[in-house]
Design a protein around this motif. Structure first.
Motif: not given
Length: 260
Positions: A114-117, A119-143
């Protein structure tokens, strides 16, 4: 070009083995990563492998594609590429929030930003924001994990910018794009290029499309081999359906292998 652009955002982080992600405390939810260090390590691994990511925006009529350009640990920032198709960029600027999902080591993960901004660098657009505070990553070894590189799907096309043919083999495949190993980059493909008249063949079906290049990186300082990745463009509805069915069939095979 991609590597130079990427270097503006990327900071090295300590190497970690996959086992680090399974080192959960008794109080952690096994479906989520919440440790800041583990989040940084996981996202840095994803940024280095450059997979295509799916972006969902509330109220938008479709899903979009992007990729992680860099992780700035000292500023707690994540940098994302602009969205494909381009209509997604207007939707994102209106909401300034999204859900990003991708596969890492064959495992589906997702997180909200959220709160995504913009930006531009050398003619290329990009987005930046704070790192997420959690990542959904289930069953990490069995998938299940699908090794596309073992199927030998050949790729051919012609660089729109240089007019030189491009050929290699897929190492990654999704419904929106692909990753390609090139033994040598004779066409001098760079980020932002369009490769025209592309073809891949699977299950006796020849798929025609154009290819928008989103990253190019060498695999070794001493070898001419490079990897490039990007998005499919101008896919027919028949090709979209065939591709989706093919990927679904691969996923089912891997799931059956896991159960045996």
């Amino acid at each position: 070009m991609f590597d130079k652009f990427k270097s503006l955002f990327t900071k090295k982080v300590a190497d970690n083995t996959p086992e680090d992600y399974d080192d959960l405390s008794p109080f952690e939810n096994p479906n989520f990563i919440t440790s800041p260090d583990k989040i940084i390590n996981l996202l840095s691994e994803i940024e280095q492998s450059s997979p295509l990511c799916t972006v969902q925006i509330d109220g938008a009529p479709q899903e979009y594609n992007s990729s992680i350009l860099g992780i700035k640990t000292e500023k707690n920032l994540i940098i994302l590429d602009e969205l494909i198709p381009k209509e997604g960029n207007a939707a994102l600027q209106a909401t300034r929030s999204l859900k990003l999902s991708t596969f890492h080591k064959g495992i589906h993960l997702s997180f909200n930003l959220s709160d995504i901004e913009m930006g531009h660098s050398r003619g290329i657009s990009y987005y930046k924001t704070n790192l997420p505070d959690r990542i959904f990553y289930p069953q990490r070894r069995r998938a299940p994990r699908i090794e596309i590189s073992s199927i030998d799907i050949a790729f051919t096309g012609v660089s729109e910018r240089t007019g030189i043919s491009v050929s290699g083999y897929l190492f990654d495949l999704s419904r929106g794009g692909a990753g390609i190993d090139l033994p040598v980059n004779r066409a001098r493909v760079q980020r932002g290029d369009i490769i025209k008249n592309c073809q891949i063949s699977f299950e006796d079906y020849l798929m025609d499309f154009d290819f928008s290049v989103r990253f190019v990186k060498p695999t070794s300082p001493s070898l001419p081999k490079v990897q490039l990745g990007g998005f499919f463009e101008n896919l027919s509805s028949k090709s979209q359906a065939k591709l989706s069915y093919f990927i679904t069939s691969l996923e089912r095979v891997e799931i059956r292998k896991q159960k045996n």
